[in-house]
Design a protein around this motif. Structure first.
Motif, PDB file in Angstrom:
ATOM      1  N   ASN A  68      60.377 -28.836 101.083  1.00 37.24           N
ATOM      2  CA  ASN A  68      59.361 -27.786 100.973  1.00 37.24           C
ATOM      3  C   ASN A  68      59.932 -26.385 101.138  1.00 37.24           C
ATOM      4  N   ASN A  69      61.115 -26.265 101.742  1.00 37.72           N
ATOM      5  CA  ASN A  69      61.727 -24.958 101.969  1.00 37.72           C
ATOM      6  C   ASN A  69      62.728 -24.593 100.861  1.00 37.72           C
ATOM      7  N   PHE A  70      62.619 -25.267  99.745  1.00 36.46           N
ATOM      8  CA  PHE A  70      63.520 -25.101  98.607  1.00 36.46           C
ATOM      9  C   PHE A  70      63.681 -23.646  98.177  1.00 36.46           C
ATOM     10  N   ILE A  71      62.569 -22.928  97.997  1.00 38.95           N
ATOM     11  CA  ILE A  71      62.623 -21.562  97.464  1.00 38.95           C
ATOM     12  C   ILE A  71      63.398 -20.644  98.395  1.00 38.95           C
ATOM     13  N   ASN A  72      63.067 -20.681  99.663  1.00 35.76           N
ATOM     14  CA  ASN A  72      63.739 -19.821 100.631  1.00 35.76           C
ATOM     15  C   ASN A  72      65.239 -20.096 100.671  1.00 35.76           C
ATOM     16  N   GLN A  73      65.602 -21.366 100.581  1.00 38.83           N
ATOM     17  CA  GLN A  73      67.016 -21.709 100.700  1.00 38.83           C
ATOM     18  C   GLN A  73      67.823 -21.319  99.468  1.00 38.83           C
ATOM     19  N   ILE A  74      67.251 -21.457  98.273  1.00 34.71           N
ATOM     20  CA  ILE A  74      68.022 -21.011  97.109  1.00 34.71           C
ATOM     21  C   ILE A  74      68.140 -19.488  97.080  1.00 34.71           C
ATOM     22  N   LEU A  75      67.086 -18.796  97.504  1.00 38.88           N
ATOM     23  CA  LEU A  75      67.160 -17.334  97.548  1.00 38.88           C
ATOM     24  C   LEU A  75      68.212 -16.879  98.549  1.00 38.88           C
ATOM     25  N   ASN A  76      68.328 -17.565  99.670  1.00 39.88           N
ATOM     26  CA  ASN A  76      69.343 -17.213 100.670  1.00 39.88           C
ATOM     27  C   ASN A  76      70.749 -17.394 100.114  1.00 39.88           C
ATOM     28  N   ILE A  77      70.956 -18.442  99.325  1.00 31.19           N
ATOM     29  CA  ILE A  77      72.272 -18.660  98.725  1.00 31.19           C
ATOM     30  C   ILE A  77      72.607 -17.533  97.753  1.00 31.19           C
ATOM     31  N   PHE A  78      71.662 -17.169  96.907  1.00 32.25           N
ATOM     32  CA  PHE A  78      71.910 -16.087  95.962  1.00 32.25           C
ATOM     33  C   PHE A  78      72.148 -14.762  96.678  1.00 32.25           C
ATOM     34  N   LYS A  79      71.374 -14.493  97.722  1.00 29.40           N
ATOM     35  CA  LYS A  79      71.526 -13.231  98.444  1.00 29.40           C
ATOM     36  C   LYS A  79      72.814 -13.191  99.249  1.00 29.40           C
ATOM     37  N   ASP A  80      73.340 -14.366  99.596  1.00 25.36           N
ATOM     38  CA  ASP A  80      74.602 -14.440 100.332  1.00 25.36           C
ATOM     39  C   ASP A  80      75.775 -13.964  99.485  1.00 25.36           C
ATOM     40  N   ASP A  81      75.669 -14.154  98.177  1.00 25.62           N
ATOM     41  CA  ASP A  81      76.780 -13.790  97.288  1.00 25.62           C
ATOM     42  C   ASP A  81      76.214 -13.467  95.906  1.00 25.62           C
ATOM     43  N   ALA A  82      76.231 -12.195  95.554  1.00 19.52           N
ATOM     44  CA  ALA A  82      75.684 -11.756  94.258  1.00 19.52           C
ATOM     45  C   ALA A  82      76.475 -12.308  93.083  1.00 19.52           C
ATOM     46  N   ASN A  83      77.667 -12.840  93.342  1.00 18.83           N
ATOM     47  CA  ASN A  83      78.483 -13.387  92.265  1.00 18.83           C
ATOM     48  C   ASN A  83      78.116 -14.830  91.922  1.00 18.83           C
ATOM     49  N   ILE A  84      77.244 -15.437  92.736  1.00 18.30           N
ATOM     50  CA  ILE A  84      76.774 -16.784  92.419  1.00 18.30           C
ATOM     51  C   ILE A  84      75.701 -16.657  91.345  1.00 18.30           C
ATOM     52  N   GLY A  85      75.979 -17.251  90.196  1.00 20.15           N
ATOM     53  CA  GLY A  85      75.032 -17.151  89.095  1.00 20.15           C
ATOM     54  C   GLY A  85      74.202 -18.394  88.885  1.00 20.15           C
ATOM     55  N   LEU A  86      74.729 -19.536  89.332  1.00 20.70           N
ATOM     56  CA  LEU A  86      74.111 -20.810  88.990  1.00 20.70           C
ATOM     57  C   LEU A  86      74.252 -21.789  90.151  1.00 20.70           C
ATOM     58  N   ILE A  87      73.149 -22.461  90.485  1.00 21.13           N
ATOM     59  CA  ILE A  87      73.122 -23.475  91.544  1.00 21.13           C
ATOM     60  C   ILE A  87      72.672 -24.799  90.938  1.00 21.13           C
ATOM     61  N   GLY A  88      73.315 -25.886  91.369  1.00 16.66           N
ATOM     62  CA  GLY A  88      72.907 -27.231  90.967  1.00 16.66           C
ATOM     63  C   GLY A  88      72.901 -28.167  92.152  1.00 16.66           C
ATOM     64  N   MET A  89      72.417 -29.383  91.944  1.00 21.90           N
ATOM     65  CA  MET A  89      72.368 -30.373  93.014  1.00 21.90           C
ATOM     66  C   MET A  89      73.626 -31.203  93.098  1.00 21.90           C
ATOM     67  N   VAL A  90      74.180 -31.502  91.918  1.00 26.67           N
ATOM     68  CA  VAL A  90      75.414 -32.280  91.828  1.00 26.67           C
ATOM     69  C   VAL A  90      76.260 -31.658  90.730  1.00 26.67           C
ATOM     70  N   GLY A  91      77.587 -31.743  90.922  1.00 27.93           N
ATOM     71  CA  GLY A  91      78.436 -31.112  89.934  1.00 27.93           C
ATOM     72  C   GLY A  91      79.881 -31.528  90.037  1.00 27.93           C
ATOM     73  N   ALA A  92      80.671 -31.047  89.088  1.00 29.23           N
ATOM     74  CA  ALA A  92      82.078 -31.411  88.958  1.00 29.23           C
ATOM     75  C   ALA A  92      82.979 -30.264  89.390  1.00 29.23           C
ATOM     76  N   LYS A  93      84.028 -30.618  90.115  1.00 31.19           N
ATOM     77  CA  LYS A  93      85.020 -29.616  90.506  1.00 31.19           C
ATOM     78  C   LYS A  93      85.907 -29.242  89.324  1.00 31.19           C
TER      79      LYS A  93
END
Length: 199
Positions: A75-100
């Motif tokens: 339920n706190n999804f929105i707040n947490q993704i906004l915090n990630i983006f605000k932590d680093d303006a260079n983060i453009g894209l967030i996913g749940m699972v991904g490849a290194k």
């Protein structure tokens, strides 16, 4: 572009699945001052064309592109993704699972170093898929799965090459990296940052 607005964008061809997905979105906690926008694209010829259409329709800075059979558990999804983006303006894209790394196949799950967690029932029963653990707040990756892709910057989706329903996620991941943005998958070990169910 509205800095305090977030859009949930879905390509829809099954109304029953979409209504269930919406019911989870409607349960999310909305931080004070944040506006929510819901966009459904129907009768699309491809995923990329649907998402480009949504970009033209939306003035939201933040966009959550999700499949119609994805159900957000936290339920706190929105707040947490906004915090990630605000932590680093260079983060453009967030996913749940991904490849290194992006494997030669172009398929993220072929990477032995893949990270993230997601609930999934593709084998007929609901199970938590856990890949390599993330030891920081998030891990930088080269590509993410398209079940949910969250952006804070708009980049065009490549329609002329990816004109179907596959590889649009890998393509868009490459586009963000080419523009100098980072792609991340958050740690879910302690907070359950997202906890997604995909049927």
């Amino acid at each position: 572009m509205k800095e305090n607005k977030i859009a949930f964008i879905t390509c829809v061809n099954d109304e029953t699945l979409y209504e269930k997905s919406l019911s989870y979105i409607n349960k999310l906690q909305i931080p004070m001052g944040i506006e929510i926008e819901i966009i459904a694209i129907r009768n699309a010829k491809s995923m990329t064309s649907a998402y480009n259409e949504a970009i033209q329709k939306s003035d939201s800075k933040y966009k959550v592109y999700l499949h119609q059979d994805v159900y957000i558990q936290n339920n706190n999804f929105i707040n947490q993704i906004l915090n990630i983006f605000k932590d680093d303006a260079n983060i453009g894209l967030i996913g749940m699972v991904g490849a290194k790394i992006i494997p030669v196949s172009g398929i993220w799950w072929d990477d032995p170093c893949k990270v993230g967690k997601v609930y999934d029932s593709h084998r007929g029963t609901m199970e938590l898929l856990v890949f390599n653990e993330i030891n920081d707040l998030y891990s930088e990756v080269k590509g993410i799965d398209g079940l949910i892709m969250i952006t804070q910057y708009d980049l065009p989706w490549i329609e002329d090459i990816f004109d179907g329903w596959h590889f649009y996620d890998a393509s868009q991941s490459v586009e963000f990296i080419k523009r100098g943005f980072n792609i991340v998958v958050p740690d879910q070990k302690f907070r359950g940052v997202f906890m997604i169910v995909e049927l």
